[in-house]
Design a protein around this motif. Structure first.
Motif, PDB file in Angstrom:
ATOM      1  N   SER A  41       0.853  -1.188   0.000  1.00 57.62           N
ATOM      2  CA  SER A  41       0.000   0.000   0.000  1.00 57.62           C
ATOM      3  C   SER A  41       0.888   1.238   0.000  1.00 57.62           C
ATOM      4  O   SER A  41       2.100   1.144   0.076  1.00 57.62           O
ATOM      5  N   THR A  44       2.867   4.435  -5.055  1.00 53.35           N
ATOM      6  CA  THR A  44       3.356   3.481  -6.045  1.00 53.35           C
ATOM      7  C   THR A  44       4.433   4.170  -6.873  1.00 53.35           C
ATOM      8  O   THR A  44       4.148   5.145  -7.565  1.00 53.35           O
ATOM      9  N   LEU A  67      -2.975  -6.016  -6.500  1.00 54.02           N
ATOM     10  CA  LEU A  67      -2.356  -6.382  -5.228  1.00 54.02           C
ATOM     11  C   LEU A  67      -1.373  -7.538  -5.409  1.00 54.02           C
ATOM     12  O   LEU A  67      -0.278  -7.535  -4.837  1.00 54.02           O
ATOM     13  N   ARG A  70       1.833  -6.170  -7.120  1.00 52.85           N
ATOM     14  CA  ARG A  70       2.625  -5.373  -6.156  1.00 52.85           C
ATOM     15  C   ARG A  70       3.360  -6.295  -5.196  1.00 52.85           C
ATOM     16  O   ARG A  70       4.540  -6.087  -4.903  1.00 52.85           O
ATOM     17  N   ARG A 113      -5.253  -8.642   1.577  1.00 49.59           N
ATOM     18  CA  ARG A 113      -4.180  -7.776   2.082  1.00 49.59           C
ATOM     19  C   ARG A 113      -3.370  -8.451   3.181  1.00 49.59           C
ATOM     20  O   ARG A 113      -2.168  -8.240   3.273  1.00 49.59           O
TER      21      ARG A 113
END
Length: 126
Positions: A41, A44, A67, A70, A113
């Motif tokens: 989070s 970016t 997600l 990343r 997450r």
């Protein structure tokens, strides 16, 4: 788009090629450092978008995959050397490091997450 697009049936098929690109001699150290700091989070870095657009087929660049990319890209960047060993499963690598069964159980039960956060913690240990 790189040749890997034709050979890739699933997003996970790209992991070895992404690892190789991140750890090649020609990859900018500043970009690798930005990807290491990125996390799941927050801000970016431009290095992420450049890497994603150059290395990941467009069909896998939507919000659904964000997600996951990343997490994977950050985890690969965190490795000190070429990390992808297709013959060594993640579970085995974690076991060799003394990763506890309780942590592994938490990792396997996690979603979204929380899973991404736990994966990055595991990647730091590897």
């Amino acid at each position: 788009m790189p040749d890997t697009e034709e050979a890739s049936r699933y997003p996970t098929d790209l992991a070895p090629a992404l690892a190789a690109a991140l750890h090649s001699e020609g990859f900018p150290n500043g970009d690798r450092a930005a990807l290491k700091r990125m996390g799941i989070s927050g801000r970016t870095p431009l290095a992420y978008w450049r890497f994603l657009l150059r290395r990941v087929p467009e069909r896998w660049q939507g919000d659904r995959y964000r997600l996951g990319w990343r997490t994977l890209i950050c985890a690969l960047a965190l490795q000190h050397q070429y990390p992808q060993d297709g013959h060594r499963p993640l579970g085995r690598a974690l076991a060799e490091l003394g990763f506890s069964e309780a942590r592994l159980e938490g990792l396997l039960a996690a979603e979204a997450r929380v899973l991404a956060t736990l994966m990055l913690r595991a990647a730091r240990r590897i």
